[in-house]
Scaffold this motif. Sequence first.
Motif, PDB file in Angstrom:
ATOM      1  N   ASN A 245       0.807  -1.235   0.000  1.00 26.12           N
ATOM      2  CA  ASN A 245       0.000   0.000   0.000  1.00 26.12           C
ATOM      3  C   ASN A 245       0.832   1.273   0.000  1.00 26.12           C
ATOM      4  N   GLU A 246       2.145   1.139   0.222  1.00 27.48           N
ATOM      5  CA  GLU A 246       3.090   2.261   0.132  1.00 27.48           C
ATOM      6  C   GLU A 246       2.814   3.380   1.121  1.00 27.48           C
ATOM      7  N   ALA A 247       2.052   3.100   2.183  1.00 30.55           N
ATOM      8  CA  ALA A 247       1.811   4.112   3.213  1.00 30.55           C
ATOM      9  C   ALA A 247       3.115   4.401   3.940  1.00 30.55           C
ATOM     10  N   GLY A 248       3.524   5.647   3.928  1.00 30.18           N
ATOM     11  CA  GLY A 248       4.773   6.036   4.563  1.00 30.18           C
ATOM     12  C   GLY A 248       5.915   6.210   3.589  1.00 30.18           C
ATOM     13  N   LEU A 249       5.768   5.662   2.385  1.00 31.30           N
ATOM     14  CA  LEU A 249       6.830   5.785   1.394  1.00 31.30           C
ATOM     15  C   LEU A 249       6.875   7.177   0.780  1.00 31.30           C
ATOM     16  N   GLY A 250       5.699   7.808   0.634  1.00 32.00           N
ATOM     17  CA  GLY A 250       5.637   9.140   0.037  1.00 32.00           C
ATOM     18  C   GLY A 250       5.431   9.131  -1.458  1.00 32.00           C
ATOM     19  N   SER A 251       5.166   7.964  -2.039  1.00 33.65           N
ATOM     20  CA  SER A 251       4.996   7.859  -3.490  1.00 33.65           C
ATOM     21  C   SER A 251       3.621   8.354  -3.946  1.00 33.65           C
ATOM     22  N   ALA A 252       2.559   7.792  -3.391  1.00 33.14           N
ATOM     23  CA  ALA A 252       1.201   8.130  -3.827  1.00 33.14           C
ATOM     24  C   ALA A 252       0.864   9.618  -3.739  1.00 33.14           C
ATOM     25  N   PRO A 253       1.350  10.362  -2.728  1.00 30.07           N
ATOM     26  CA  PRO A 253       1.032  11.794  -2.671  1.00 30.07           C
ATOM     27  C   PRO A 253       1.396  12.554  -3.943  1.00 30.07           C
ATOM     28  N   MET A 254       2.382  12.055  -4.681  1.00 24.16           N
ATOM     29  CA  MET A 254       2.777  12.738  -5.924  1.00 24.16           C
ATOM     30  C   MET A 254       1.683  12.660  -6.979  1.00 24.16           C
ATOM     31  N   ALA A 255       0.888  11.590  -6.938  1.00 24.69           N
ATOM     32  CA  ALA A 255      -0.246  11.470  -7.861  1.00 24.69           C
ATOM     33  C   ALA A 255      -1.419  12.310  -7.366  1.00 24.69           C
ATOM     34  N   HIS A 256      -1.686  12.222  -6.070  1.00 22.15           N
ATOM     35  CA  HIS A 256      -2.818  12.963  -5.494  1.00 22.15           C
ATOM     36  C   HIS A 256      -2.641  14.477  -5.631  1.00 22.15           C
ATOM     37  N   ALA A 257      -1.409  14.944  -5.680  1.00 23.38           N
ATOM     38  CA  ALA A 257      -1.161  16.386  -5.772  1.00 23.38           C
ATOM     39  C   ALA A 257      -1.700  16.987  -7.060  1.00 23.38           C
ATOM     40  N   ALA A 258      -1.926  16.155  -8.080  1.00 20.94           N
ATOM     41  CA  ALA A 258      -2.409  16.659  -9.376  1.00 20.94           C
ATOM     42  C   ALA A 258      -3.925  16.833  -9.410  1.00 20.94           C
ATOM     43  N   THR A 259      -4.619  16.554  -8.300  1.00 19.85           N
ATOM     44  CA  THR A 259      -6.079  16.603  -8.270  1.00 19.85           C
ATOM     45  C   THR A 259      -6.637  18.012  -8.464  1.00 19.85           C
ATOM     46  N   SER A 260      -7.866  18.073  -8.948  1.00 19.28           N
ATOM     47  CA  SER A 260      -8.561  19.353  -9.059  1.00 19.28           C
ATOM     48  C   SER A 260      -9.221  19.730  -7.737  1.00 19.28           C
ATOM     49  N   GLU A 261      -9.237  18.784  -6.786  1.00 11.66           N
ATOM     50  CA  GLU A 261      -9.802  19.044  -5.452  1.00 11.66           C
ATOM     51  C   GLU A 261      -8.953  20.081  -4.719  1.00 11.66           C
ATOM     52  N   THR A 262      -9.617  21.057  -4.117  1.00 10.01           N
ATOM     53  CA  THR A 262      -8.890  22.123  -3.424  1.00 10.01           C
ATOM     54  C   THR A 262      -8.837  21.912  -1.910  1.00 10.01           C
ATOM     55  N   ASP A 263      -9.709  21.063  -1.375  1.00  8.36           N
ATOM     56  CA  ASP A 263      -9.712  20.800   0.062  1.00  8.36           C
ATOM     57  C   ASP A 263      -8.776  19.626   0.352  1.00  8.36           C
ATOM     58  N   PRO A 264      -7.679  19.856   1.075  1.00 11.19           N
ATOM     59  CA  PRO A 264      -6.712  18.789   1.359  1.00 11.19           C
ATOM     60  C   PRO A 264      -7.324  17.582   2.065  1.00 11.19           C
ATOM     61  N   VAL A 265      -8.268  17.827   2.975  1.00 14.54           N
ATOM     62  CA  VAL A 265      -8.878  16.728   3.734  1.00 14.54           C
ATOM     63  C   VAL A 265      -9.715  15.835   2.828  1.00 14.54           C
ATOM     64  N   LYS A 266     -10.465  16.435   1.927  1.00 15.46           N
ATOM     65  CA  LYS A 266     -11.302  15.634   1.020  1.00 15.46           C
ATOM     66  C   LYS A 266     -10.458  14.694   0.178  1.00 15.46           C
ATOM     67  N   GLN A 267      -9.307  15.187  -0.289  1.00 17.68           N
ATOM     68  CA  GLN A 267      -8.440  14.305  -1.066  1.00 17.68           C
ATOM     69  C   GLN A 267      -7.758  13.300  -0.145  1.00 17.68           C
ATOM     70  N   GLY A 268      -7.489  13.717   1.101  1.00 11.20           N
ATOM     71  CA  GLY A 268      -6.880  12.815   2.064  1.00 11.20           C
ATOM     72  C   GLY A 268      -7.729  11.583   2.330  1.00 11.20           C
ATOM     73  N   LEU A 269      -9.049  11.740   2.228  1.00  4.57           N
ATOM     74  CA  LEU A 269      -9.950  10.607   2.429  1.00  4.57           C
ATOM     75  C   LEU A 269      -9.691   9.492   1.421  1.00  4.57           C
ATOM     76  N   TYR A 270      -9.254   9.886   0.220  1.00  6.30           N
ATOM     77  CA  TYR A 270      -8.924   8.876  -0.790  1.00  6.30           C
ATOM     78  C   TYR A 270      -7.720   8.035  -0.345  1.00  6.30           C
ATOM     79  N   GLY A 271      -6.856   8.624   0.476  1.00  2.00           N
ATOM     80  CA  GLY A 271      -5.723   7.867   1.011  1.00  2.00           C
ATOM     81  C   GLY A 271      -6.191   6.743   1.918  1.00  2.00           C
ATOM     82  N   ILE A 272      -7.229   7.014   2.724  1.00  5.02           N
ATOM     83  CA  ILE A 272      -7.800   5.987   3.604  1.00  5.02           C
ATOM     84  C   ILE A 272      -8.401   4.867   2.765  1.00  5.02           C
ATOM     85  N   PHE A 273      -9.194   5.244   1.761  1.00 10.33           N
ATOM     86  CA  PHE A 273      -9.818   4.235   0.893  1.00 10.33           C
ATOM     87  C   PHE A 273      -8.773   3.419   0.145  1.00 10.33           C
TER      88      PHE A 273
END
Length: 467
Positions: free
Chosen positions: A289-317
Amino acid sequence: MELIASINSAINGFVWGVPMLVLLVGGGILLTIRNRGVQFRKFGYAMKNTIGKIFKKGEAKEGEITPFQAMSTALAGTVGTGNIAGITTAVTLGGPGTIFWLWITALIGMATKYSEVLLAVKFREKNKYGDWVGGPMYYIKNGLGKNWKWLGAIFCIFAALAAFGIGNAVQVGNITDSVNTVILSFNPDFSGQSTVNVVLGLILVVLTAIVLFGGIKRLGAVTEKLVPFMAVVYIVACVIVLVYYGAYLPAVFSKIFTGAFSPEGVTGGAVGSVILVITWGVKRGVFSNEAGLGSAPMAHAATSETDPVKQGLYGIFEVFMDTIVICSLSGLTILCAAEGGALNLNIGTEGTTALNAQALGSVFTQKGGAIIIAVGLALFAFSTILSWALYGTRCCEFLFGSKAIKPYQIIFLVIIFVGATMELSLAWSIADTLNGLMAIPNLIALVGLSGVVVRETKRHFSEKVNK
Protein backbone atom coordinates in the motif's frame (compact mmCIF):
# COMPACT_ATOMS: atom_id res chain seq x y z
CA MET A 1 25.58 -9.36 -9.63
CA GLU A 2 26.85 -11.28 -6.59
CA LEU A 3 28.68 -8.18 -5.33
CA ILE A 4 25.58 -6.02 -5.80
CA ALA A 5 23.47 -8.63 -4.01
CA SER A 6 25.84 -8.81 -1.02
CA ILE A 7 26.05 -5.00 -0.68
CA ASN A 8 22.29 -4.68 -0.99
CA SER A 9 21.77 -7.43 1.58
CA ALA A 10 23.89 -5.57 4.12
CA ILE A 11 22.06 -2.27 3.54
CA ASN A 12 18.67 -4.01 3.52
CA GLY A 13 19.36 -5.63 6.88
CA PHE A 14 20.07 -2.21 8.36
CA VAL A 15 17.25 -0.32 6.62
CA TRP A 16 14.60 -2.91 7.48
CA GLY A 17 15.82 -3.55 11.01
CA VAL A 18 13.87 -2.85 14.18
CA PRO A 19 14.45 0.97 14.02
CA MET A 20 12.68 1.18 10.64
CA LEU A 21 9.74 -0.91 11.81
CA VAL A 22 9.46 1.32 14.88
CA LEU A 23 9.63 4.45 12.72
CA LEU A 24 6.98 3.18 10.28
CA VAL A 25 4.55 1.76 12.81
CA GLY A 26 5.35 4.41 15.43
CA GLY A 27 4.79 7.22 12.93
CA GLY A 28 1.44 5.72 11.96
CA ILE A 29 0.42 5.33 15.60
CA LEU A 30 1.41 8.95 16.34
CA LEU A 31 -0.66 10.22 13.40
CA THR A 32 -3.56 7.99 14.45
CA ILE A 33 -3.49 9.31 18.01
CA ARG A 34 -3.02 12.97 17.08
CA ASN A 35 -5.96 12.79 14.64
CA ARG A 36 -8.03 10.81 17.16
CA GLY A 37 -8.27 7.74 14.92
CA VAL A 38 -9.69 9.63 11.96
CA GLN A 39 -9.44 6.49 9.78
CA PHE A 40 -11.80 4.70 12.18
CA ARG A 41 -14.03 7.58 13.32
CA LYS A 42 -14.65 8.85 9.81
CA PHE A 43 -14.39 5.57 7.89
CA GLY A 44 -18.02 5.70 6.75
CA TYR A 45 -17.63 9.35 5.72
CA ALA A 46 -14.44 8.46 3.83
CA MET A 47 -16.13 5.62 1.92
CA LYS A 48 -19.15 7.80 1.12
CA ASN A 49 -16.94 10.57 -0.26
CA THR A 50 -14.59 8.32 -2.24
CA ILE A 51 -16.02 5.06 -3.55
CA GLY A 52 -19.49 6.58 -3.15
CA LYS A 53 -18.60 9.14 -5.82
CA ILE A 54 -17.01 6.73 -8.28
CA PHE A 55 -19.66 7.32 -10.94
CA LYS A 56 -19.82 11.08 -10.45
CA LYS A 57 -18.24 12.87 -13.39
CA GLY A 58 -15.69 15.43 -12.28
CA GLU A 59 -14.32 18.42 -14.10
CA ALA A 60 -10.62 19.18 -14.18
CA LYS A 61 -8.75 22.06 -15.78
CA GLU A 62 -5.62 21.79 -17.88
CA GLY A 63 -2.77 20.45 -15.76
CA GLU A 64 -5.21 18.78 -13.34
CA ILE A 65 -7.00 15.46 -13.04
CA THR A 66 -10.21 14.66 -11.16
CA PRO A 67 -10.01 13.48 -7.53
CA PHE A 68 -11.01 9.96 -8.64
CA GLN A 69 -8.39 9.95 -11.41
CA ALA A 70 -5.77 11.05 -8.88
CA MET A 71 -6.79 8.21 -6.56
CA SER A 72 -6.85 5.74 -9.49
CA THR A 73 -3.35 6.80 -10.52
CA ALA A 74 -2.12 6.37 -6.94
CA LEU A 75 -3.99 3.06 -6.56
CA ALA A 76 -2.51 1.94 -9.87
CA GLY A 77 0.89 2.52 -8.31
CA THR A 78 0.07 0.60 -5.14
CA VAL A 79 -1.97 -2.29 -6.57
CA GLY A 80 0.80 -4.21 -8.27
CA THR A 81 2.79 -7.39 -7.90
CA GLY A 82 2.99 -6.81 -4.16
CA ASN A 83 -0.68 -7.72 -3.95
CA ILE A 84 -0.17 -11.10 -5.61
CA ALA A 85 3.44 -12.30 -5.72
CA GLY A 86 4.43 -10.20 -2.70
CA ILE A 87 1.80 -11.78 -0.46
CA THR A 88 2.87 -15.24 -1.59
CA THR A 89 6.43 -14.34 -0.64
CA ALA A 90 5.33 -13.19 2.82
CA VAL A 91 3.31 -16.33 3.49
CA THR A 92 5.90 -18.80 2.21
CA LEU A 93 8.82 -17.16 4.03
CA GLY A 94 7.06 -15.85 7.13
CA GLY A 95 4.05 -18.12 7.53
CA PRO A 96 0.29 -17.42 7.74
CA GLY A 97 0.81 -15.04 10.67
CA THR A 98 2.25 -12.43 8.32
CA ILE A 99 -1.32 -11.71 7.15
CA PHE A 100 -2.21 -10.51 10.66
CA TRP A 101 0.68 -8.04 10.71
CA LEU A 102 -0.25 -7.03 7.17
CA TRP A 103 -3.67 -6.01 8.52
CA ILE A 104 -2.17 -4.12 11.46
CA THR A 105 0.17 -2.27 9.11
CA ALA A 106 -2.80 -1.34 6.91
CA LEU A 107 -5.00 -0.09 9.76
CA ILE A 108 -2.20 2.15 11.02
CA GLY A 109 -1.13 2.99 7.46
CA MET A 110 -4.53 4.51 6.71
CA ALA A 111 -3.65 7.44 8.99
CA THR A 112 -0.21 7.71 7.41
CA LYS A 113 -1.55 7.75 3.84
CA TYR A 114 -4.33 10.18 4.81
CA SER A 115 -1.71 12.57 6.22
CA GLU A 116 0.59 12.22 3.20
CA VAL A 117 -2.16 13.00 0.71
CA LEU A 118 -3.50 15.90 2.78
CA LEU A 119 -0.05 17.50 2.99
CA ALA A 120 0.62 16.93 -0.72
CA VAL A 121 -2.46 18.98 -1.67
CA LYS A 122 -1.85 21.57 1.06
CA PHE A 123 1.73 22.39 -0.02
CA ARG A 124 1.68 21.67 -3.78
CA GLU A 125 2.68 24.19 -6.44
CA LYS A 126 2.46 24.71 -10.20
CA ASN A 127 5.37 23.83 -12.48
CA LYS A 128 6.40 25.68 -15.67
CA TYR A 129 3.88 23.65 -17.71
CA GLY A 130 0.98 24.66 -15.48
CA ASP A 131 0.67 21.19 -13.87
CA TRP A 132 0.12 20.75 -10.16
CA VAL A 133 3.19 19.09 -8.60
CA GLY A 134 3.50 17.94 -5.02
CA GLY A 135 4.61 15.20 -2.70
CA PRO A 136 7.07 14.81 0.18
CA MET A 137 9.74 17.00 -1.41
CA TYR A 138 7.25 19.89 -1.68
CA TYR A 139 5.69 19.55 1.77
CA ILE A 140 9.20 19.32 3.17
CA LYS A 141 10.28 22.48 1.33
CA ASN A 142 7.03 24.47 1.76
CA GLY A 143 5.95 23.00 5.08
CA LEU A 144 9.09 22.43 7.13
CA GLY A 145 10.79 25.36 5.39
CA LYS A 146 13.48 25.99 2.79
CA ASN A 147 16.23 25.05 5.26
CA TRP A 148 14.89 21.51 5.00
CA LYS A 149 14.99 21.38 1.21
CA TRP A 150 18.00 19.05 1.41
CA LEU A 151 15.79 16.44 3.06
CA GLY A 152 13.37 16.69 0.14
CA ALA A 153 16.30 16.22 -2.24
CA ILE A 154 17.34 13.05 -0.40
CA PHE A 155 13.79 11.70 -0.72
CA CYS A 156 13.82 12.45 -4.45
CA ILE A 157 17.14 10.66 -5.01
CA PHE A 158 15.90 7.48 -3.32
CA ALA A 159 12.43 7.69 -4.92
CA ALA A 160 13.77 8.30 -8.43
CA LEU A 161 15.97 5.21 -8.03
CA ALA A 162 13.17 3.22 -6.35
CA ALA A 163 11.01 3.89 -9.40
CA PHE A 164 13.41 1.71 -11.39
CA GLY A 165 12.91 -1.12 -8.89
CA ILE A 166 9.50 -1.23 -7.19
CA GLY A 167 7.76 0.54 -10.07
CA ASN A 168 9.61 -0.95 -13.00
CA ALA A 169 11.94 -3.97 -12.93
CA VAL A 170 9.95 -5.89 -10.29
CA GLN A 171 6.68 -5.29 -12.15
CA VAL A 172 8.08 -6.20 -15.56
CA GLY A 173 9.80 -9.29 -14.19
CA ASN A 174 6.55 -10.57 -12.72
CA ILE A 175 4.68 -9.96 -15.98
CA THR A 176 7.20 -12.08 -17.89
CA ASP A 177 7.13 -14.71 -15.14
CA SER A 178 3.33 -15.02 -15.23
CA VAL A 179 3.16 -15.11 -19.04
CA ASN A 180 5.78 -17.86 -19.16
CA THR A 181 3.76 -19.77 -16.57
CA VAL A 182 0.76 -19.66 -18.91
CA ILE A 183 2.84 -20.84 -21.85
CA LEU A 184 4.30 -23.72 -19.83
CA SER A 185 0.81 -24.76 -18.70
CA PHE A 186 -0.06 -25.31 -22.35
CA ASN A 187 3.37 -26.58 -23.44
CA PRO A 188 5.53 -28.00 -20.59
CA ASP A 189 8.45 -28.53 -23.00
CA PHE A 190 8.60 -24.88 -24.08
CA SER A 191 12.17 -23.52 -23.93
CA GLY A 192 11.86 -20.07 -25.51
CA GLN A 193 11.35 -18.06 -22.32
CA SER A 194 14.18 -15.66 -23.12
CA THR A 195 12.59 -14.79 -26.48
CA VAL A 196 9.21 -14.23 -24.81
CA ASN A 197 10.87 -11.94 -22.26
CA VAL A 198 12.47 -9.81 -24.97
CA VAL A 199 9.20 -9.49 -26.93
CA LEU A 200 7.22 -8.60 -23.80
CA GLY A 201 9.87 -6.08 -22.81
CA LEU A 202 9.57 -4.32 -26.17
CA ILE A 203 5.76 -4.30 -26.04
CA LEU A 204 5.76 -2.81 -22.54
CA VAL A 205 8.26 -0.14 -23.57
CA VAL A 206 5.99 0.97 -26.45
CA LEU A 207 2.77 0.95 -24.37
CA THR A 208 4.38 2.86 -21.51
CA ALA A 209 5.86 5.45 -23.88
CA ILE A 210 2.45 6.11 -25.45
CA VAL A 211 0.86 6.88 -22.07
CA LEU A 212 3.90 8.52 -20.47
CA PHE A 213 4.48 11.05 -23.22
CA GLY A 214 0.76 11.91 -23.25
CA GLY A 215 1.07 13.78 -19.95
CA ILE A 216 -0.87 13.67 -16.69
CA LYS A 217 -4.26 13.90 -18.43
CA ARG A 218 -3.70 10.75 -20.47
CA LEU A 219 -2.30 8.94 -17.44
CA GLY A 220 -5.40 9.80 -15.40
CA ALA A 221 -7.72 8.74 -18.23
CA VAL A 222 -6.01 5.35 -18.54
CA THR A 223 -5.79 4.54 -14.83
CA GLU A 224 -9.40 5.48 -14.02
CA LYS A 225 -10.55 2.77 -16.45
CA LEU A 226 -7.81 0.21 -15.84
CA VAL A 227 -7.85 0.14 -12.02
CA PRO A 228 -11.57 -0.65 -11.42
CA PHE A 229 -11.58 -3.28 -14.18
CA MET A 230 -8.50 -5.14 -12.98
CA ALA A 231 -9.62 -5.02 -9.34
CA VAL A 232 -13.06 -6.47 -10.09
CA VAL A 233 -11.68 -9.31 -12.23
CA TYR A 234 -9.17 -10.39 -9.59
CA ILE A 235 -11.52 -9.96 -6.62
CA VAL A 236 -14.28 -12.06 -8.25
CA ALA A 237 -11.83 -14.85 -9.11
CA CYS A 238 -10.47 -14.97 -5.53
CA VAL A 239 -13.95 -14.89 -3.96
CA ILE A 240 -15.00 -17.89 -6.08
CA VAL A 241 -11.97 -19.84 -4.83
CA LEU A 242 -12.73 -18.88 -1.20
CA VAL A 243 -16.33 -20.05 -1.59
CA TYR A 244 -15.06 -23.33 -3.03
CA TYR A 245 -12.71 -23.82 -0.04
CA GLY A 246 -15.11 -22.21 2.45
CA ALA A 247 -14.94 -25.15 4.85
CA TYR A 248 -11.23 -24.45 5.43
CA LEU A 249 -11.60 -20.74 6.26
CA PRO A 250 -11.93 -21.23 10.07
CA ALA A 251 -8.70 -23.27 10.14
CA VAL A 252 -6.93 -20.67 8.00
CA PHE A 253 -7.97 -17.77 10.24
CA SER A 254 -6.85 -19.78 13.26
CA LYS A 255 -3.39 -20.23 11.70
CA ILE A 256 -3.20 -16.52 10.85
CA PHE A 257 -3.87 -15.42 14.44
CA THR A 258 -1.78 -18.11 16.16
CA GLY A 259 1.03 -17.76 13.63
CA ALA A 260 1.25 -14.03 14.29
CA PHE A 261 2.60 -14.66 17.80
CA SER A 262 3.79 -18.27 17.81
CA PRO A 263 7.02 -19.56 16.21
CA GLU A 264 5.14 -22.77 15.41
CA GLY A 265 2.94 -20.76 13.08
CA VAL A 266 5.89 -20.05 10.81
CA THR A 267 6.93 -22.19 7.87
CA GLY A 268 9.84 -24.27 9.10
CA GLY A 269 9.52 -23.08 12.74
CA ALA A 270 12.74 -21.02 12.61
CA VAL A 271 14.35 -19.63 15.78
CA GLY A 272 13.31 -16.05 16.46
CA SER A 273 10.60 -16.40 13.86
CA VAL A 274 8.07 -14.09 15.55
CA ILE A 275 10.29 -11.18 14.49
CA LEU A 276 10.49 -12.79 11.04
CA VAL A 277 6.69 -12.91 10.83
CA ILE A 278 6.30 -9.28 11.90
CA THR A 279 9.06 -8.12 9.55
CA TRP A 280 7.58 -9.86 6.52
CA GLY A 281 4.09 -8.66 7.36
CA VAL A 282 5.18 -5.03 7.75
CA LYS A 283 7.55 -5.09 4.74
CA ARG A 284 4.93 -6.55 2.42
CA GLY A 285 2.26 -4.26 3.84
CA VAL A 286 4.39 -1.22 3.07
CA PHE A 287 5.44 -2.62 -0.32
CA SER A 288 1.79 -3.18 -1.14
CA ASN A 289 0.00 0.00 0.00
CA GLU A 290 3.09 2.26 0.13
CA ALA A 291 1.81 4.11 3.21
CA GLY A 292 4.77 6.04 4.56
CA LEU A 293 6.83 5.78 1.39
CA GLY A 294 5.64 9.14 0.04
CA SER A 295 5.00 7.86 -3.49
CA ALA A 296 1.20 8.13 -3.83
CA PRO A 297 1.03 11.79 -2.67
CA MET A 298 2.78 12.74 -5.92
CA ALA A 299 -0.25 11.47 -7.86
CA HIS A 300 -2.82 12.96 -5.49
CA ALA A 301 -1.16 16.39 -5.77
CA ALA A 302 -2.41 16.66 -9.38
CA THR A 303 -6.08 16.60 -8.27
CA SER A 304 -8.56 19.35 -9.06
CA GLU A 305 -9.80 19.04 -5.45
CA THR A 306 -8.89 22.12 -3.42
CA ASP A 307 -9.71 20.80 0.06
CA PRO A 308 -6.71 18.79 1.36
CA VAL A 309 -8.88 16.73 3.73
CA LYS A 310 -11.30 15.63 1.02
CA GLN A 311 -8.44 14.31 -1.07
CA GLY A 312 -6.88 12.81 2.06
CA LEU A 313 -9.95 10.61 2.43
CA TYR A 314 -8.92 8.88 -0.79
CA GLY A 315 -5.72 7.87 1.01
CA ILE A 316 -7.80 5.99 3.60
CA PHE A 317 -9.82 4.24 0.89
CA GLU A 318 -6.66 3.46 -1.05
CA VAL A 319 -5.03 1.50 1.79
CA PHE A 320 -8.31 -0.24 2.61
CA MET A 321 -8.85 -1.43 -0.96
CA ASP A 322 -5.22 -2.31 -1.61
CA THR A 323 -4.35 -4.22 1.55
CA ILE A 324 -7.47 -5.08 3.56
CA VAL A 325 -9.35 -6.23 0.44
CA ILE A 326 -7.00 -7.29 -2.36
CA CYS A 327 -3.98 -8.46 -0.34
CA SER A 328 -6.22 -10.34 2.09
CA LEU A 329 -7.93 -12.11 -0.79
CA SER A 330 -4.54 -13.14 -2.23
CA GLY A 331 -3.36 -14.46 1.11
CA LEU A 332 -6.59 -16.26 1.98
CA THR A 333 -6.79 -17.82 -1.48
CA ILE A 334 -3.40 -19.54 -1.32
CA LEU A 335 -3.82 -20.46 2.37
CA CYS A 336 -7.24 -22.04 1.77
CA ALA A 337 -5.97 -23.92 -1.28
CA ALA A 338 -2.99 -25.15 0.75
CA GLU A 339 -5.27 -26.19 3.61
CA GLY A 340 -7.37 -28.09 1.08
CA GLY A 341 -4.28 -29.93 -0.16
CA ALA A 342 -4.14 -28.23 -3.56
CA LEU A 343 -0.62 -26.80 -3.10
CA ASN A 344 2.44 -26.85 -0.85
CA LEU A 345 3.64 -23.60 0.72
CA ASN A 346 6.86 -25.02 2.17
CA ILE A 347 9.00 -24.07 -0.79
CA GLY A 348 10.30 -20.64 0.27
CA THR A 349 10.02 -19.17 -3.22
CA GLU A 350 10.37 -15.38 -3.35
CA GLY A 351 8.26 -13.31 -5.71
CA THR A 352 6.64 -16.31 -7.35
CA THR A 353 3.28 -16.24 -9.10
CA ALA A 354 3.19 -20.00 -9.71
CA LEU A 355 1.53 -20.67 -6.33
CA ASN A 356 -1.15 -18.05 -7.00
CA ALA A 357 -1.86 -19.63 -10.38
CA GLN A 358 -1.92 -23.08 -8.77
CA ALA A 359 -4.40 -21.93 -6.10
CA LEU A 360 -6.77 -20.45 -8.68
CA GLY A 361 -6.10 -23.40 -10.98
CA SER A 362 -7.44 -25.80 -8.36
CA VAL A 363 -10.86 -24.33 -9.13
CA PHE A 364 -10.52 -22.89 -12.65
CA THR A 365 -8.17 -25.66 -13.98
CA GLN A 366 -4.40 -25.26 -14.20
CA LYS A 367 -4.53 -23.39 -17.49
CA GLY A 368 -7.40 -21.19 -16.35
CA GLY A 369 -5.61 -20.26 -13.12
CA ALA A 370 -2.43 -19.40 -15.00
CA ILE A 371 -4.38 -17.19 -17.43
CA ILE A 372 -6.23 -15.35 -14.63
CA ILE A 373 -2.99 -14.63 -12.79
CA ALA A 374 -1.20 -13.62 -15.98
CA VAL A 375 -3.96 -11.20 -17.03
CA GLY A 376 -4.47 -9.84 -13.50
CA LEU A 377 -0.76 -9.44 -12.88
CA ALA A 378 -0.13 -7.88 -16.27
CA LEU A 379 -2.82 -5.25 -15.64
CA PHE A 380 -1.74 -4.67 -12.03
CA ALA A 381 1.93 -4.42 -12.95
CA PHE A 382 1.44 -2.27 -16.05
CA SER A 383 -0.65 0.26 -14.12
CA THR A 384 2.08 0.35 -11.45
CA ILE A 385 4.72 1.01 -14.10
CA LEU A 386 2.70 3.98 -15.39
CA SER A 387 2.28 5.52 -11.94
CA TRP A 388 5.90 5.08 -10.90
CA ALA A 389 7.04 6.61 -14.17
CA LEU A 390 5.17 9.72 -13.02
CA TYR A 391 6.68 9.54 -9.51
CA GLY A 392 10.23 9.19 -10.80
CA THR A 393 9.69 12.02 -13.25
CA ARG A 394 8.37 14.35 -10.52
CA CYS A 395 11.41 13.59 -8.34
CA CYS A 396 13.84 14.14 -11.19
CA GLU A 397 12.09 17.43 -12.02
CA PHE A 398 12.44 18.61 -8.41
CA LEU A 399 16.16 17.78 -8.41
CA PHE A 400 17.25 18.98 -11.84
CA GLY A 401 14.40 21.03 -13.32
CA SER A 402 12.08 20.38 -16.26
CA LYS A 403 14.99 19.82 -18.68
CA ALA A 404 15.69 16.49 -16.97
CA ILE A 405 12.19 15.07 -17.49
CA LYS A 406 12.66 13.57 -20.96
CA PRO A 407 16.10 12.00 -20.26
CA TYR A 408 14.73 10.39 -17.10
CA GLN A 409 11.70 9.03 -18.96
CA ILE A 410 13.94 7.54 -21.64
CA ILE A 411 16.10 5.83 -18.99
CA PHE A 412 12.91 4.54 -17.36
CA LEU A 413 11.85 2.97 -20.65
CA VAL A 414 15.25 1.32 -21.04
CA ILE A 415 14.96 -0.16 -17.53
CA ILE A 416 11.63 -1.72 -18.54
CA PHE A 417 13.43 -3.73 -21.19
CA VAL A 418 16.24 -4.63 -18.77
CA GLY A 419 13.69 -5.68 -16.15
CA ALA A 420 12.20 -8.18 -18.57
CA THR A 421 15.42 -10.20 -18.51
CA MET A 422 17.04 -9.61 -15.07
CA GLU A 423 17.10 -11.90 -12.02
CA LEU A 424 13.83 -11.29 -10.18
CA SER A 425 14.90 -12.10 -6.63
CA LEU A 426 17.61 -9.41 -6.77
CA ALA A 427 15.07 -6.89 -8.10
CA TRP A 428 12.78 -7.62 -5.13
CA SER A 429 15.66 -7.15 -2.66
CA ILE A 430 16.82 -3.87 -4.19
CA ALA A 431 13.22 -2.59 -4.28
CA ASP A 432 12.84 -3.44 -0.58
CA THR A 433 16.01 -1.51 0.27
CA LEU A 434 15.07 1.59 -1.71
CA ASN A 435 11.55 1.55 -0.22
CA GLY A 436 13.05 1.77 3.24
CA LEU A 437 15.49 4.51 2.29
CA MET A 438 12.85 6.76 0.67
CA ALA A 439 10.51 6.27 3.62
CA ILE A 440 12.93 7.78 6.14
CA PRO A 441 12.85 11.46 5.00
CA ASN A 442 9.11 11.21 4.33
CA LEU A 443 8.34 9.89 7.82
CA ILE A 444 10.48 12.64 9.38
CA ALA A 445 8.40 15.20 7.47
CA LEU A 446 5.11 13.57 8.46
CA VAL A 447 6.01 13.70 12.14
CA GLY A 448 7.23 17.29 11.81
CA LEU A 449 4.06 18.39 10.02
CA SER A 450 1.61 16.29 12.04
CA GLY A 451 0.28 19.49 13.65
CA VAL A 452 -0.72 20.80 10.22
CA VAL A 453 -2.66 17.59 9.56
CA VAL A 454 -4.46 17.95 12.91
CA ARG A 455 -5.42 21.58 12.19
CA GLU A 456 -6.66 20.83 8.67
CA THR A 457 -8.68 17.86 9.90
CA LYS A 458 -10.32 19.89 12.68
CA ARG A 459 -11.03 22.74 10.23
CA HIS A 460 -12.72 20.47 7.72
CA PHE A 461 -14.97 18.63 10.13
CA SER A 462 -15.86 21.76 12.11
CA GLU A 463 -16.89 23.46 8.85
CA LYS A 464 -18.90 20.37 7.95
CA VAL A 465 -20.74 20.51 11.30
CA ASN A 466 -21.42 24.25 11.00
CA LYS A 467 -22.91 23.95 7.51
